[in-house]
Structures are given as C-alpha cells and as structure tokens.
Design a protein around this motif. Structure first.
Motif, PDB file in Angstrom:
ATOM      1  N   TRP A 111      -0.698  -2.235  -8.922  1.00  0.00           N
ATOM      2  CA  TRP A 111       0.493  -2.185  -8.062  1.00  0.00           C
ATOM      3  C   TRP A 111       0.236  -1.626  -6.633  1.00  0.00           C
ATOM      4  N   ILE A 112      -0.730  -0.632  -6.536  1.00  0.00           N
ATOM      5  CA  ILE A 112      -1.074   0.032  -5.273  1.00  0.00           C
ATOM      6  C   ILE A 112      -1.964  -1.040  -4.515  1.00  0.00           C
ATOM      7  N   LEU A 113      -2.830  -1.639  -5.010  1.00  0.00           N
ATOM      8  CA  LEU A 113      -3.465  -2.691  -4.191  1.00  0.00           C
ATOM      9  C   LEU A 113      -2.428  -3.801  -3.727  1.00  0.00           C
ATOM     10  N   ARG A 114      -1.543  -4.242  -4.466  1.00  0.00           N
ATOM     11  CA  ARG A 114      -0.845  -5.356  -4.011  1.00  0.00           C
ATOM     12  C   ARG A 114       0.075  -5.131  -3.050  1.00  0.00           C
ATOM     13  N   GLY A 115       0.502  -3.666  -3.100  1.00  0.00           N
ATOM     14  CA  GLY A 115       1.393  -3.408  -1.962  1.00  0.00           C
ATOM     15  C   GLY A 115       0.831  -2.809  -0.865  1.00  0.00           C
ATOM     16  N   ALA A 116      -0.490  -2.617  -0.750  1.00  0.00           N
ATOM     17  CA  ALA A 116      -1.243  -2.233   0.487  1.00  0.00           C
ATOM     18  C   ALA A 116      -1.964  -3.261   1.236  1.00  0.00           C
ATOM     19  N   LEU A 117      -2.414  -4.296   0.187  1.00  0.00           N
ATOM     20  CA  LEU A 117      -3.541  -5.344   0.739  1.00  0.00           C
ATOM     21  C   LEU A 117      -2.981  -6.955   0.578  1.00  0.00           C
ATOM     22  N   ASP A 118      -3.524  -7.536   1.349  1.00  0.00           N
ATOM     23  CA  ASP A 118      -3.393  -9.100   1.220  1.00  0.00           C
ATOM     24  C   ASP A 118      -4.346  -9.468   0.029  1.00  0.00           C
ATOM     25  N   LEU A 119      -4.358 -10.667  -0.521  1.00  0.00           N
ATOM     26  CA  LEU A 119      -5.008 -11.092  -1.573  1.00  0.00           C
ATOM     27  C   LEU A 119      -6.381 -11.472  -0.591  1.00  0.00           C
ATOM     28  N   SER A 120      -6.238 -12.021   0.339  1.00  0.00           N
ATOM     29  CA  SER A 120      -7.411 -12.499   1.158  1.00  0.00           C
ATOM     30  C   SER A 120      -8.382 -11.500   1.554  1.00  0.00           C
ATOM     31  N   THR A 121      -7.772 -10.130   1.600  1.00  0.00           N
ATOM     32  CA  THR A 121      -8.605  -8.960   1.777  1.00  0.00           C
ATOM     33  C   THR A 121      -9.194  -8.675   0.546  1.00  0.00           C
ATOM     34  N   PHE A 124      -3.460 -10.985  -7.953  1.00  0.00           N
ATOM     35  CA  PHE A 124      -3.973  -9.673  -8.480  1.00  0.00           C
ATOM     36  C   PHE A 124      -3.986  -9.234  -9.747  1.00  0.00           C
ATOM     37  N   ASP A 125      -3.216 -10.188 -10.436  1.00  0.00           N
ATOM     38  CA  ASP A 125      -3.222  -9.989 -12.139  1.00  0.00           C
ATOM     39  C   ASP A 125      -4.702 -10.207 -12.758  1.00  0.00           C
ATOM     40  N   GLN A 126      -5.666 -10.835 -11.771  1.00  0.00           N
ATOM     41  CA  GLN A 126      -6.892 -11.070 -12.355  1.00  0.00           C
ATOM     42  C   GLN A 126      -8.010 -10.047 -12.131  1.00  0.00           C
ATOM     43  N   LEU A 127      -7.293  -9.046 -11.436  1.00  0.00           N
ATOM     44  CA  LEU A 127      -8.232  -7.787 -11.107  1.00  0.00           C
ATOM     45  C   LEU A 127      -8.694  -7.116 -12.534  1.00  0.00           C
ATOM     46  N   TYR A 160       0.073   9.303  -5.490  1.00  0.00           N
ATOM     47  CA  TYR A 160      -0.529   8.708  -4.215  1.00  0.00           C
ATOM     48  C   TYR A 160       0.015   7.253  -4.299  1.00  0.00           C
ATOM     49  N   ARG A 161       0.540   6.611  -5.401  1.00  0.00           N
ATOM     50  CA  ARG A 161       1.002   5.296  -5.527  1.00  0.00           C
ATOM     51  C   ARG A 161       1.733   4.539  -4.374  1.00  0.00           C
ATOM     52  N   ASP A 162       2.561   5.450  -3.783  1.00  0.00           N
ATOM     53  CA  ASP A 162       3.296   4.803  -2.616  1.00  0.00           C
ATOM     54  C   ASP A 162       2.650   4.536  -1.388  1.00  0.00           C
ATOM     55  N   PRO A 163       2.344   3.311  -1.116  1.00  0.00           N
ATOM     56  CA  PRO A 163       1.621   2.944   0.068  1.00  0.00           C
ATOM     57  C   PRO A 163       2.223   3.557   1.444  1.00  0.00           C
TER      58      PRO A 163
END
Length: 448
Positions: free
Chosen positions: A352-362, A374-377, A444-447
C-alpha cells in the motif's frame, strides 16, 4: 581425502552413506558376499554386492540399493537396520563397520570444517555408549545445537543423515516431540516386533536409500514426554482436588501404573460424583480417557479432543507420559497463526505504501524481474526497492535506511521460515520483530 573418481569426500555431509560410496572408496569390492543371520529363528540369508553398489539377494537375484530394504525382503521382516544386519563374509565384519571406516576417512580429509569434526566425534561417542547399553540422553534442543540450528527446519534431513550414518536413532523420535523433550541416542532393535514405526530404522531409510517425507504435526509436538501427574483409582476426591488445584488442572489422569490407565477425573465428574454419593471417591468420578501414541497425527486426534477435551499420551514403551488438552491445541495454533497474520499485515502495508508513493514504471526496473502490478511484489522486491536511495528519499521517512533494510532482511528470513511450514513455533523474539515492524509501518504509511 578424495575418492577414486576424484570426488571430494566432504560431499557426504548432509546425506546418507551408500554402498556405492564404499565401492568408490575401495572399502568394499564388487562381488563381495554378504550374510544376514537371524539368530532368533536360526535362518541365514545370502547376498552379493553388484558392481553398481546394489545388494543382490541369493538365489532369486532381486536387487536393492538400500541394505535395509534388502534385509527386510530377504527375511520377510517389517523393519530391520540392514547396515547392522549384513556381514561382509570375507572380512567377518558388519557392513556398518565398513561405513564407520568410510566416515572416519571422510572426516579426516583436509577440507573438513571443525564443526563437522565435532559432530562426527560426538556421534561416535554416542554410538559407543549406545552399544554399551548406556545411551546418551539429550533434549531435542541440544541435539539441534550440534548442527548449529535452533529449530527443526531445513536442516532436519542433514541431522537425520548424520544420525543414520552412525547407526543411531532417537527414542522417542525427535521429529514428533517438543524441543525440550529428552530423547535417547540409541541403536534400533536387532529384530523389532510389531509394525514399523517412525525412526525404527535410522531416519526411516526407504527402498531407494532416501528418507521418508514427514511433515506432520504430532500429538507429541504439543507436550513434553516427562511424565504425567495422576492419582490411583482407590484415592480420595480430596487428593484429586488438591492435585488439580495445585497444578491448575481441569482434568487428572487415574492410573494403576504407568501403563494401566483406569480413566480420568474432571471438575464436572467430581461434582457429579459428590452430588450422587456422600463420601464419593476417585472411582466414583471416573470418566473414560482416550490414550494415543506420541507420534499420532494431531489432525487424526482432533475429533476426540473436541469431544472429550483431552487425551493421554504414551511414549514408545506404551507408558503414559503426557496429556494434551484442547487448550494446548488452541495455544499451538495461536502460535502458528500469529506470524501468518503479522506477515500478511506487513505485506499489505508495504504494498500500500509503495503503490501510493511510486509509479509501477519506477518499481519494475528495481525488481530485476517482470512485474506487471504491485500485487506481484514479494518481500524480496520490497527490499530491493527500498534499498534504492531515490525511492527512499521520496518516502520522506525520518529513519535510517541501512538499519531499516537490515531489519527488513531479517523479516524476509522469518517469512521464509514461516511459509516453509517448519514444525517448530517461531521464537518470541521473532514474533516481536514482526509486531514492532508493523507498528513502525503504521506510523509512516501515509505518504503525505
């Protein structure tokens, strides 16, 4: 030391010695005659070692890779340690003795590690004591420490191979009891009676010389086989009540001897007996007690536990040595479930944190594999992504990246242990690491 084909002898570590090993080392010759005498019935069985290291029974010609399997088929027995059954006729010594010489040579090789030498010497001493009728007694936890491990995880096969190579078994079987249960390092009986049971043969050697797959959770995994508190059938209810109060028991075994179960008493049965009869004794409050062997599959016993709330547990000698209750089962499943839930929460929160802070391309180039969502991470992906300084800076967390990644690496190791379904519960320290990491992520989960 190197064998005839140039293979380093240190490769024997972690697996069972085989007859082909003895041939390659020049300790046994193709065509060697073997003999197995059953003194109890006065029968003798003959075999020959083939050029490929198989045991060919005479005169029918049937061949086996496992000495134990060959002996079992030849004699029509349910279980027998073939290494201690077959005698090399020309040398008048057991096949086991040839195996021990092979191990001595292998352990003396220059590239052996000090730990290997220590384990070998310790098992040699244990074998000597077992042959003298004075088997070493050791807790399962101490046994595992010989191999530098703390639980019965990925190293179980290596431990079983080490014991088997020295002709040793544990009694009771170390897989099926708690870590703090004391086991004896002993040799299997020459002619075991009755059906084969786990660990009658060294590491349950099978037809092809490998080990049986054993991933069960047993009744013995829930209770130490240290003995059980009990009262006699002619005792008073005051005696039973006192024992139950002193030990905070909900039920108490009633025995006439360690192998003579008369039943049990519970708070309910005591109350009913006292209500029915003035001056009632233990015999008046008896209820039926189911008795199960320590190596019974726990899932098979669950219906009985659900109905009766407890079972009495016997060791290999059929003596009552423990009791398992529904509370024990609930506690154990709680120990097993807690890490799963903690890891599930960690997984979802990190994603959830990474999905909110980053694009999949990153994220994709950092994973080193094809990731379409992101579900495959995985936890490995999380570690690789957060190791990137640019990603870390975008999160804006006032935390030390190196220490965070170090703890995440430990979490990943814990996750692997849990998901491989190791039979032993995680240590409280490991569970606490999961809890604390979840608490930190919540902060720290709120980006934003």
């Amino acid at each position: 030391m190197v064998t005839g084909d140039g293979r380093s002898m240190h490769l024997i570590d972690g697996r069972r010695v085989t007859v082909p090993d003895l041939l390659e080392a020049g300790l046994l010759k193709a065509g060697a005659k073997l003999e197995f005498k059953r003194k109890r019935i006065g029968a003798t069985f003959d075999a020959t070692v083939t050029g490929t290291g198989r045991i060919r029974l005479e005169p029918d010609g049937e061949e086996f890779r496992s000495p134990s399997r060959a002996a079992m088929v030849a004699a029509g027995m349910r279980a027998v340690d073939g290494w201690r059954a077959w005698v090399v006729v020309a040398e008048k010594r057991l096949l086991d003795s040839v195996r021990q010489e092979f191990l001595d040579r292998a352990i003396s090789a220059a590239d052996r590690e000090a730990g290997d030498q220590r384990v070998h010497e310790r098992l040699r001493q244990a074998r000597t004591r077992a042959d003298q009728g004075d088997p070493e007694r050791i807790t399962v936890r101490e046994l595992l420490k010989l191999w530098g491990v703390t639980d019965r995880g990925d190293q179980v096969g290596r431990i079983e191979a080490g014991l088997a190579n020295h002709g040793l078994v544990t009694s009771p079987g170390f897989r099926a009891v708690t870590l703090d249960t004391v086991v004896s390092l002993t040799t299997p009986p020459d002619e075991p009676e009755g059906p084969a049971i786990p660990d009658v043969l060294p590491a349950t050697e099978d037809d092809e010389g490998g080990g049986d797959l054993d991933v069960r959770l047993t009744v013995g995994n829930l209770t130490p086989l240290e003995g059980v508190t009990f009262v006699g059938p002619n005792g008073s209810l005051h005696e039973a009540i006192t024992e139950m109060l002193l030990n905070d028991f909900s039920q108490l075994a009633v025995l006439s001897g360690p192998r003579n179960v008369r039943g049990a008493v519970t708070w309910r049965s005591i109350a009913q007996a006292m209500h029915r009869k003035s001056g009632a004794g233990v015999a008046d409050a008896l209820v039926r007690a189911e008795v199960v062997a320590y190596d019974r599959d726990l899932f098979d016993v669950l219906p009985t536990l659900q109905q009766r709330e407890f079972v009495l547990v016997t060791d290999e000698s059929k003596a009552v040595k423990g009791i398992v209750t529904t509370a024990d089962v609930a506690r154990r499943y709680g120990e097993m479930a807690t890490p799963f839930f903690q890891l599930g929460e960690l997984d979802q929160t990190l994603r959830w944190i990474l999905r909110g802070a980053l694009d999949l391309s990153t994220v994709q180039p950092l994973c080193g594999r094809d990731v379409q969502s992101f579900d495959q991470l995985t936890f490995g992906d999380y570690q690789r992504i957060l190791e990137n300084k640019d990603v870390w800076d975008r999160l804006g967390w006032p935390l030390d990246r190196a220490r965070f990644i170090s703890r995440l690496a430990k979490i990943r190791h814990i996750r692997n242990s849990v998901m491989h379904f190791h039979p032993d519960p995680l240590s409280e320290d490991a569970v606490e690491k999961l809890r604390n990491f979840n608490i930190l992520l919540h902060r720290y989960r709120d980006p934003t």
